[in-house]
Design a protein around this motif. Structure first.
Motif, PDB file in Angstrom:
ATOM      1  N   ILE A  78      64.816  45.884  -2.349  1.00 37.25           N
ATOM      2  CA  ILE A  78      64.407  44.529  -2.774  1.00 37.25           C
ATOM      3  C   ILE A  78      65.593  43.815  -3.423  1.00 37.25           C
ATOM      4  N   ALA A  79      65.788  42.552  -3.036  1.00 32.40           N
ATOM      5  CA  ALA A  79      66.771  41.699  -3.719  1.00 32.40           C
ATOM      6  C   ALA A  79      66.051  40.480  -4.284  1.00 32.40           C
ATOM      7  N   VAL A  80      66.405  40.121  -5.520  1.00 31.75           N
ATOM      8  CA  VAL A  80      65.909  38.871  -6.102  1.00 31.75           C
ATOM      9  C   VAL A  80      67.123  37.959  -6.247  1.00 31.75           C
ATOM     10  N   VAL A  81      67.039  36.755  -5.700  1.00 32.19           N
ATOM     11  CA  VAL A  81      68.190  35.845  -5.706  1.00 32.19           C
ATOM     12  C   VAL A  81      67.822  34.604  -6.526  1.00 32.19           C
ATOM     13  N   GLU A  82      68.524  34.399  -7.619  1.00 31.89           N
ATOM     14  CA  GLU A  82      68.167  33.362  -8.602  1.00 31.89           C
ATOM     15  C   GLU A  82      69.307  32.338  -8.718  1.00 31.89           C
ATOM     16  N   ALA A  83      68.943  31.059  -8.719  1.00 32.04           N
ATOM     17  CA  ALA A  83      69.947  29.996  -8.784  1.00 32.04           C
ATOM     18  C   ALA A  83      70.715  30.015 -10.099  1.00 32.04           C
ATOM     19  N   GLU A  84      70.030  30.338 -11.186  1.00 31.00           N
ATOM     20  CA  GLU A  84      70.665  30.288 -12.510  1.00 31.00           C
ATOM     21  C   GLU A  84      70.651  31.693 -13.122  1.00 31.00           C
ATOM     22  N   THR A  85      69.713  31.927 -14.022  1.00 38.53           N
ATOM     23  CA  THR A  85      69.554  33.272 -14.600  1.00 38.53           C
ATOM     24  C   THR A  85      68.056  33.549 -14.641  1.00 38.53           C
ATOM     25  N   ALA A  86      67.684  34.820 -14.655  1.00 36.00           N
ATOM     26  CA  ALA A  86      66.262  35.171 -14.671  1.00 36.00           C
ATOM     27  C   ALA A  86      65.575  34.484 -15.852  1.00 36.00           C
ATOM     28  N   GLY A  87      64.468  33.806 -15.575  1.00 35.20           N
ATOM     29  CA  GLY A  87      63.724  33.125 -16.634  1.00 35.20           C
ATOM     30  C   GLY A  87      64.219  31.735 -16.946  1.00 35.20           C
ATOM     31  N   PHE A  88      65.195  31.245 -16.171  1.00 29.48           N
ATOM     32  CA  PHE A  88      65.769  29.921 -16.459  1.00 29.48           C
ATOM     33  C   PHE A  88      64.732  28.805 -16.279  1.00 29.48           C
ATOM     34  N   GLY A  89      63.816  28.986 -15.345  1.00 27.04           N
ATOM     35  CA  GLY A  89      62.818  27.945 -15.047  1.00 27.04           C
ATOM     36  C   GLY A  89      61.673  27.964 -16.054  1.00 27.04           C
ATOM     37  N   ALA A  90      60.500  27.580 -15.586  1.00 24.91           N
ATOM     38  CA  ALA A  90      59.338  27.478 -16.480  1.00 24.91           C
ATOM     39  C   ALA A  90      59.057  28.795 -17.195  1.00 24.91           C
ATOM     40  N   GLN A 106      73.036  33.115 -10.605  1.00 27.22           N
ATOM     41  CA  GLN A 106      74.023  32.058 -10.268  1.00 27.22           C
ATOM     42  C   GLN A 106      74.175  31.900  -8.756  1.00 27.22           C
ATOM     43  N   SER A 107      73.077  32.018  -8.025  1.00 29.21           N
ATOM     44  CA  SER A 107      73.128  32.010  -6.556  1.00 29.21           C
ATOM     45  C   SER A 107      72.045  31.109  -5.960  1.00 29.21           C
ATOM     46  N   PRO A 108      72.244  29.777  -5.990  1.00 31.68           N
ATOM     47  CA  PRO A 108      71.229  28.903  -5.397  1.00 31.68           C
ATOM     48  C   PRO A 108      71.080  29.174  -3.898  1.00 31.68           C
ATOM     49  N   VAL A 109      69.862  29.413  -3.469  1.00 36.50           N
ATOM     50  CA  VAL A 109      69.598  29.633  -2.047  1.00 36.50           C
ATOM     51  C   VAL A 109      69.534  28.272  -1.364  1.00 36.50           C
ATOM     52  N   ARG A 110      70.274  28.125  -0.285  1.00 37.57           N
ATOM     53  CA  ARG A 110      70.320  26.829   0.421  1.00 37.57           C
ATOM     54  C   ARG A 110      69.349  26.769   1.578  1.00 37.57           C
ATOM     55  N   THR A 111      69.202  27.882   2.312  1.00 39.44           N
ATOM     56  CA  THR A 111      68.260  27.881   3.438  1.00 39.44           C
ATOM     57  C   THR A 111      67.468  29.183   3.455  1.00 39.44           C
ATOM     58  N   ILE A 112      66.227  29.034   3.906  1.00 43.25           N
ATOM     59  CA  ILE A 112      65.345  30.195   4.079  1.00 43.25           C
ATOM     60  C   ILE A 112      64.838  30.129   5.505  1.00 43.25           C
ATOM     61  N   GLU A 113      64.942  31.233   6.225  1.00 41.45           N
ATOM     62  CA  GLU A 113      64.406  31.271   7.595  1.00 41.45           C
ATOM     63  C   GLU A 113      63.838  32.654   7.851  1.00 41.45           C
ATOM     64  N   LYS A 114      63.202  32.821   8.995  1.00 46.85           N
ATOM     65  CA  LYS A 114      62.650  34.134   9.345  1.00 46.85           C
ATOM     66  C   LYS A 114      63.778  35.164   9.337  1.00 46.85           C
ATOM     67  N   GLY A 115      63.631  36.169   8.498  1.00 49.24           N
ATOM     68  CA  GLY A 115      64.594  37.269   8.483  1.00 49.24           C
ATOM     69  C   GLY A 115      65.862  37.039   7.681  1.00 49.24           C
ATOM     70  N   ALA A 116      66.030  35.879   7.024  1.00 55.01           N
ATOM     71  CA  ALA A 116      67.307  35.666   6.317  1.00 55.01           C
ATOM     72  C   ALA A 116      67.220  34.535   5.281  1.00 55.01           C
ATOM     73  N   LEU A 117      68.119  34.632   4.303  1.00 60.87           N
ATOM     74  CA  LEU A 117      68.369  33.503   3.409  1.00 60.87           C
ATOM     75  C   LEU A 117      69.877  33.380   3.224  1.00 60.87           C
ATOM     76  N   THR A 118      70.320  32.152   2.908  1.00 59.55           N
ATOM     77  CA  THR A 118      71.753  31.960   2.691  1.00 59.55           C
ATOM     78  C   THR A 118      72.006  31.232   1.375  1.00 59.55           C
ATOM     79  N   THR A 119      73.111  31.617   0.743  1.00 60.12           N
ATOM     80  CA  THR A 119      73.610  30.886  -0.419  1.00 60.12           C
ATOM     81  C   THR A 119      75.000  30.371  -0.036  1.00 60.12           C
ATOM     82  N   ASP A 120      75.674  29.686  -0.966  1.00 60.28           N
ATOM     83  CA  ASP A 120      77.004  29.163  -0.634  1.00 60.28           C
ATOM     84  C   ASP A 120      77.995  30.291  -0.353  1.00 60.28           C
ATOM     85  N   ARG A 121      77.734  31.462  -0.972  1.00 56.47           N
ATOM     86  CA  ARG A 121      78.732  32.530  -0.864  1.00 56.47           C
ATOM     87  C   ARG A 121      78.230  33.784  -0.173  1.00 56.47           C
TER      88      ARG A 121
END
Ligand SMILES: Cc1cc2nc3c(=O)[nH]c(=O)nc-3n(C[C@H](O)[C@H](O)[C@H](O)COP(=O)(O)OP(=O)(O)OC[C@H]3O[C@@H](n4cnc5c(N)ncnc54)[C@H](O)[C@@H]3O)c2cc1C
Length: 459
Positions: free
Chosen positions: A59-71, A213-228
């Motif tokens: 399992i991978a969790v990919v978070e734009a900022e830091t865990a708990g940064f949002g609500a 620190q990894s904003p996800v830009r696209t989500i599709e079947k079988g994959a997600l991408t970030t800038d890096r």
């Protein structure tokens, strides 16, 4: 970003035992069984239950900022039974049984957050002191009494919802003008950021990979991408709640509504003798525009009010302490407890929560594509995210359980209107709510303003 550069999103973050050291971002390509976008409670609980059930699941969790940064790191810390939109299930005889099952599961979710956090060694100051809702004017009390009567009519017991007259209410909390109200034991107060950060550390220690620190830009079947980087996974789950509108194609799926909070300095025992709240029950009144408060573990009052929408689904993560919205929140706190007028407000913050067009949360999962999405808790997600995470984990494991049959699973909500209608509508409905509240606080019935607010703010 270093710990020194990290700006605190809320009092709760400032109250953590150690400063936040953001985890490393996703760099390059990776292969997992499940990739989760967003490290709020939804994403973290989903990873938690998947890991409990299938320790070998990658399992991978990919978070734009830091865990708990949002609500999840900013909220009022009400871990409460309430589930947005439950009324529409309970009032419809054809849906009532499903609504009742979901409501009972929400009662259990309040306890499960306590059980699971304790079992995981996550100390989040969980205190199950129940919740007090006051009627502070005659019309407000009448609406509350009606809501209480309905819940009892659906079969919930005195142990679930208890009616308190003014004296019985005052034994628990001395809120100015409280004429009576409801007590329910199905609520705990907790420290939101301790829960989010603690869960992230716990699942990480169990082998879940958490990228920050990894904003996800696209989500599709079988994959997600970030800038890096890019992750390939059989299951890709979007748990981005109020932030979802930033992703392509989701601009009108969820409306980000902001809620604002203030926290006082720690209050001395003499003040607590005066205002009550022994055992840390959470508290609110029954106004339409929403209030919520808790006594924190270090004896502050943390108090919030809801309702700001920014044009074009704008999201604000940081606020100027002089923002007029805080004056409203502070003034409302003083309405409850006028004797606190000299008490210092040490922290002010706000955050975005997600609302669907029919105010119903959803858990979507397509077993063919492995794509899933959860959100739309409408400001009631602290306990609901736990139930949602457990449910999504079961869906990912292709299991059929009572939970996977609940009404929010694959519940469709239509899109919000395009701008400027969205902004005009939200301003208008908010005004109606404020006028309705003002009328009721003067002892008058809210009339048409209340009816319009009720019709639009929940449908
Ligand atoms: C001020 C405030 C007070 C509240 N009070 C209460 C309360 O007392 N009780 C209650 O039940 N509920 C409350 N809520 C609501 C509750 O906090 C939420 O329902 C709950 O935290 C939602 O959790 P989540 O994980 O779905 O979303 P979030 O916690 O918002 O997490 C979403 C995460 O996704 C990340 N993200 C977004 N986009 C991307 C991307 N493209 N790539 C990678 N990551 C991304 C975000 O950075 C964020 O960390 C409150 C909310 C606010 C804002």
């Amino acid at each position: 970003m270093s710990a020194e550069e990290f700006k605190s999103p809320s009092f709760w973050f400032s109250d953590l035992d150690a400063p936040v050291e953001p985890r490393a971002p996703l760099e390059g390509d990776g292969q997992f069984d499940v990739a989760i976008v967003g490290a709020g409670y939804t994403g973290l609980w989903t990873a938690y239950y998947l890991n409990q059930r299938e320790p070998g699941c990658r399992i991978a969790v990919v978070e734009a900022e830091t865990a708990g940064f949002g609500a999840s790191g900013r909220n009022g810390g009400w871990c409460a039974y309430y589930y947005s939109g439950i009324e529409s299930l309970l009032t419809d005889p054809n849906k009532r049984e499903r609504g009742l099952a979901l409501q009972r599961a929400m009662f259990d979710a309040v306890d499960e957050v306590g059980r699971a956090s304790t079992a995981s060694g996550v100390d989040c100051d969980y205190a199950k002191g129940g919740v007090l809702i006051a009627g502070r004017s005659q019309p407000e009390l009448e609406r509350l009494r009606t809501a209480y009567g309905e819940m009892r009519g659906y079969g919930f017991a005195e142990e679930d919802f208890r009616w308190l007259d003014a004296n019985a209410f005052a034994e628990r909390a001395r809120i100015r003008g409280a004429l009576g109200g409801i007590f329910s034991p199905h609520c705990a107060a907790l420290q939101p950021a301790k829960l989010a950060r603690g869960l992230a550390s716990f699942i990480e220690a169990r082998g879940v990979v958490v990228f920050e620190q990894s904003p996800v830009r696209t989500i599709e079947k079988g994959a997600l991408t970030t800038d890096r980087g890019r992750i390939r996974a059989d299951n890709v789950l979007r748990c981005t709640e109020g932030y979802s509108c930033r992703l392509p194609g989701l601009e009108r799926a969820i409306l980000p509504l902001h809620s604002m909070m203030v926290a006082t300095e720690p209050l001395p025992e003499a003040v607590w003798k005066e205002i009550g709240l022994q055992g840390r029950p959470t508290f609110a009144d029954h106004r339409r525009t929403v209030t919520y408060g808790q006594r924190t573990a270090d004896d502050r009052l943390a108090f919030g009010t809801r309702g700001l929408y920014y044009y074009g689904s704008g999201i604000r993560d940081y606020f100027d302490p002089g923002d007029p919205a805080f004056s409203h929140t502070h003034a409302t706190l003083l309405e409850f407890f006028p004797s606190l007028s000299d008490v210092e407000i040490t922290h002010r913050w706000g955050g975005a929560l997600g609302v669907t067009r029919d105010w119903m949360p959803f858990i979507q999962f397509d077993a063919r594509t492995g794509l899933g999405a959860v959100g739309g808790y409408a400001g009631n997600g602290v306990a609901a995210t736990n139930l949602a995470g457990r449910t999504l984990a079961e869906l990912v494991l292709r299991e059929t359980t009572e939970r996977t049959s609940f009404a929010w699973v694959n519940h469709p909500s239509r899109k919000w209107e395009p701008e400027p209608l969205r902004w005009l509508g939200s301003q208008g409905v908010r005004r109606m709510g404020e006028w309705a509240d003002a009328a009721e606080q003067k002892g008058r019935h809210a009339g048409i303003f209340g009816s319009i607010f009720d019709a639009f703010a929940s449908h």
